[in-house]
Design an enzyme around this catalytic site. Structure first.
Site, PDB file in Angstrom:
ATOM      1  N   MET A 149       4.089  -6.877  19.231  1.00 12.20           N
ATOM      2  CA  MET A 149       5.436  -7.447  19.265  1.00 12.20           C
ATOM      3  C   MET A 149       6.151  -7.064  20.563  1.00 12.20           C
ATOM      4  O   MET A 149       7.384  -7.122  20.636  1.00 12.20           O
ATOM      5  CB  MET A 149       6.244  -6.991  18.046  1.00 12.20           C
ATOM      6  CG  MET A 149       5.637  -7.481  16.739  1.00 12.20           C
ATOM      7  SD  MET A 149       6.838  -7.692  15.428  1.00 12.20           S
ATOM      8  CE  MET A 149       7.481  -6.032  15.297  1.00 12.20           C
TER       9      MET A 149
ATOM     10  N   VAL B  70      -1.526   7.169  19.356  1.00 14.47           N
ATOM     11  CA  VAL B  70      -1.144   7.869  20.581  1.00 14.47           C
ATOM     12  C   VAL B  70       0.209   8.541  20.329  1.00 14.47           C
ATOM     13  O   VAL B  70       1.138   7.903  19.816  1.00 14.47           O
ATOM     14  CB  VAL B  70      -1.053   6.900  21.780  1.00 14.47           C
ATOM     15  CG1 VAL B  70      -0.605   7.639  23.038  1.00 14.47           C
ATOM     16  CG2 VAL B  70      -2.407   6.228  22.000  1.00 14.47           C
TER      17      VAL B  70
ATOM     18  N   GLN C 286       8.335 -11.237   9.487  1.00 14.97           N
ATOM     19  CA  GLN C 286       8.023  -9.909   8.951  1.00 14.97           C
ATOM     20  C   GLN C 286       9.232  -8.982   8.944  1.00 14.97           C
ATOM     21  O   GLN C 286       9.118  -7.818   8.586  1.00 14.97           O
ATOM     22  CB  GLN C 286       6.835  -9.274   9.686  1.00 14.97           C
ATOM     23  CG  GLN C 286       7.101  -8.863  11.117  1.00 14.97           C
ATOM     24  CD  GLN C 286       5.807  -8.456  11.805  1.00 14.97           C
ATOM     25  OE1 GLN C 286       4.940  -9.278  12.090  1.00 14.97           O
ATOM     26  NE2 GLN C 286       5.655  -7.163  12.073  1.00 14.97           N
TER      27      GLN C 286
ATOM     28  N   HIS D  39       0.216   0.893  22.549  1.00 16.37           N
ATOM     29  CA  HIS D  39      -0.315  -0.472  22.642  1.00 16.37           C
ATOM     30  C   HIS D  39      -1.419  -0.538  23.711  1.00 16.37           C
ATOM     31  O   HIS D  39      -2.451  -1.191  23.524  1.00 16.37           O
ATOM     32  CB  HIS D  39       0.778  -1.454  23.074  1.00 16.37           C
ATOM     33  CG  HIS D  39       1.938  -1.562  22.137  1.00 16.37           C
ATOM     34  ND1 HIS D  39       3.188  -1.073  22.449  1.00 16.37           N
ATOM     35  CD2 HIS D  39       2.051  -2.131  20.918  1.00 16.37           C
ATOM     36  CE1 HIS D  39       4.016  -1.348  21.449  1.00 16.37           C
ATOM     37  NE2 HIS D  39       3.361  -1.982  20.507  1.00 16.37           N
TER      38      HIS D  39
ATOM     39  N   GLN E 218      -3.920   2.771  14.264  1.00 13.42           N
ATOM     40  CA  GLN E 218      -3.874   3.571  13.034  1.00 13.42           C
ATOM     41  C   GLN E 218      -2.435   3.930  12.664  1.00 13.42           C
ATOM     42  O   GLN E 218      -2.134   4.198  11.514  1.00 13.42           O
ATOM     43  CB  GLN E 218      -4.697   4.847  13.240  1.00 13.42           C
ATOM     44  CG  GLN E 218      -4.795   5.717  11.999  1.00 13.42           C
ATOM     45  CD  GLN E 218      -5.196   7.128  12.325  1.00 13.42           C
ATOM     46  OE1 GLN E 218      -6.123   7.352  13.112  1.00 13.42           O
ATOM     47  NE2 GLN E 218      -4.517   8.099  11.749  1.00 13.42           N
TER      48      GLN E 218
HETATM   49  P1  AMP Z   1       3.669  -3.550  17.246  1.00 12.46           P
HETATM   50  O1  AMP Z   1       4.028  -4.084  18.594  1.00 12.46           O
HETATM   51  O2  AMP Z   1       4.552  -2.438  16.790  1.00 12.46           O
HETATM   52  O3  AMP Z   1       3.493  -4.641  16.212  1.00 12.46           O
HETATM   53  O4  AMP Z   1       2.240  -2.878  17.411  1.00 12.46           O
HETATM   54  C1  AMP Z   1       1.137  -3.610  17.883  1.00 12.46           C
HETATM   55  C2  AMP Z   1      -0.122  -2.812  17.644  1.00 12.46           C
HETATM   56  O5  AMP Z   1      -0.036  -1.576  18.362  1.00 12.46           O
HETATM   57  C3  AMP Z   1      -0.311  -2.466  16.158  1.00 12.46           C
HETATM   58  O6  AMP Z   1      -1.694  -2.577  15.837  1.00 12.46           O
HETATM   59  C4  AMP Z   1       0.149  -1.037  16.110  1.00 12.46           C
HETATM   60  O7  AMP Z   1      -0.418  -0.292  15.051  1.00 12.46           O
HETATM   61  C5  AMP Z   1      -0.306  -0.509  17.465  1.00 12.46           C
HETATM   62  N1  AMP Z   1       0.429   0.704  17.831  1.00 12.46           N
HETATM   63  C6  AMP Z   1       1.774   0.873  17.826  1.00 12.46           C
HETATM   64  N2  AMP Z   1       2.094   2.143  18.161  1.00 12.46           N
HETATM   65  C7  AMP Z   1       0.921   2.794  18.368  1.00 12.46           C
HETATM   66  C8  AMP Z   1       0.574   4.137  18.727  1.00 12.46           C
HETATM   67  N3  AMP Z   1       1.489   5.078  18.930  1.00 12.46           N
HETATM   68  N4  AMP Z   1      -0.748   4.442  18.871  1.00 12.46           N
HETATM   69  C9  AMP Z   1      -1.700   3.491  18.663  1.00 12.46           C
HETATM   70  N5  AMP Z   1      -1.437   2.207  18.324  1.00 12.46           N
HETATM   71  C10 AMP Z   1      -0.151   1.861  18.175  1.00 12.46           C
END
Ligand code: AMP
Length: 275
Positions: free
Chosen positions: A27, A173, A58, A34, A145
């Protein structure tokens, strides 16, 4: 990096890429978490596609869709420098044209924990990810995760609907003090930011008690008291990794999951227990 904003040109551009194709949906407001997903995809696949789409379906009506952080320029720069081949960046109209009405629902697993607090959230996630998988047609889907229940919900979606894709989960991370990176961390005041790592510490304490043989109820009580008192727990539990059903005692594979509110900002975290 090629940037495409509409479905038909995205399909054309993607058809020309070598295989296997890795896909990282996001997003936006990208951070090192990311980018770890993108880097992993880059190492494992011949081509990498990513998407930036703040998916309105969502978010609940009282949630932060309007004020969700956006940084289109920065996102493009970061994805390009990590070696993404194609960025799919549609607007809401391209994903949900007038008359759109279908939704995808995985049932029970999407109604617990995050789903209990955000009743339409996972339906929005599974619907948009179904669309993205049909548009991008990747060989490997990379998920963080950090959003543990989302990984379980999406693995179930892929299994139940026979999407021809492998799901790869990438470890969370974190900042050096243990706080999981999240686009929403920018909402935290300095005081909330200082208290936020107590979420991770509480999960670690719960896991160490579980490993010592304590049952989940006892382990939760101690962990509950370790959360900084400026925050409020939404939930803290030990769950089966696949079903997200609560467990009384440690049994692998499992997640220790927690969500807490720091002021108006909800933060999620978890520990994956494989042995
Ligand atoms: P989002 O933009 O929040 O929808 O996240 C996109 C993807 O990045 C999703 O698969 C999240 O689980 C992953 N993600 C977000 N924050 C982290 C993090 N700190 N470490 C690893 N993956 C992440």
């Amino acid at each position: 990096m090629q940037v495409v904003c509409a479905v038909a040109p995205a399909r054309d551009a993607l058809a020309a890429l070598p295989r296997p194709l890795g896909f990282v949906p996001t997003m936006g407001a990208l951070h090192a978490g990311h980018l770890r997903l993108v880097e992993t995809a880059r190492q494992e696949c011949a081509a990498v596609a990513s998407s930036v789409f703040v998916n309105p379906t969502q978010f609940g009506p009282l949630e932060d869709f309007e004020r969700y952080p956006r940084d289109d320029e920065g996102d493009r720069r970061k994805l390009e420098s990590c070696g993404v081949d194609i960025l799919f960046a549609p607007d809401v109209e391209a994903m949900y044209p007038a008359g759109f009405s279908t939704s995808v629902d995985v049932g029970d697993i999407g109604t617990r924990f995050e789903g209990a607090i955000r009743p339409t959230h996972f339906r929005g996630v599974t619907t948009v990810v179904s669309k993205l998988l049909n548009i991008i047609r990747p060989d490997v889907l990379y998920l963080g995760q950090k959003d543990a229940q989302q990984t379980a919900v999406l693995r179930k979606l892929v299994r139940d609907l026979d999407f021809p894709v492998r799901v790869q989960i990438v470890p969370t991370v974190r900042e050096s003090d243990g706080l999981a990176l999240s686009s929403r961390n920018v909402y935290l005041s300095p005081e909330q930011r200082a208290a936020a790592p107590s979420l991770h510490r509480a999960l670690q304490a719960m896991l160490s008690d579980l490993r010592a043989g304590k049952d989940a109820r006892i382990a939760r009580e101690r962990a509950w008291s370790l959360l900084d008192p400026i925050a409020v727990w939404d939930y803290l539990d030990l769950v089966d990794m696949n079903t997200f059903g609560s467990l009384q005692r440690l049994k692998v594979p499992a997640f220790v999951i927690g969500a807490a509110r720091f002021g108006g900002t909800r933060l999620l975290d978890n520990l994956l227990v494989l042995e």
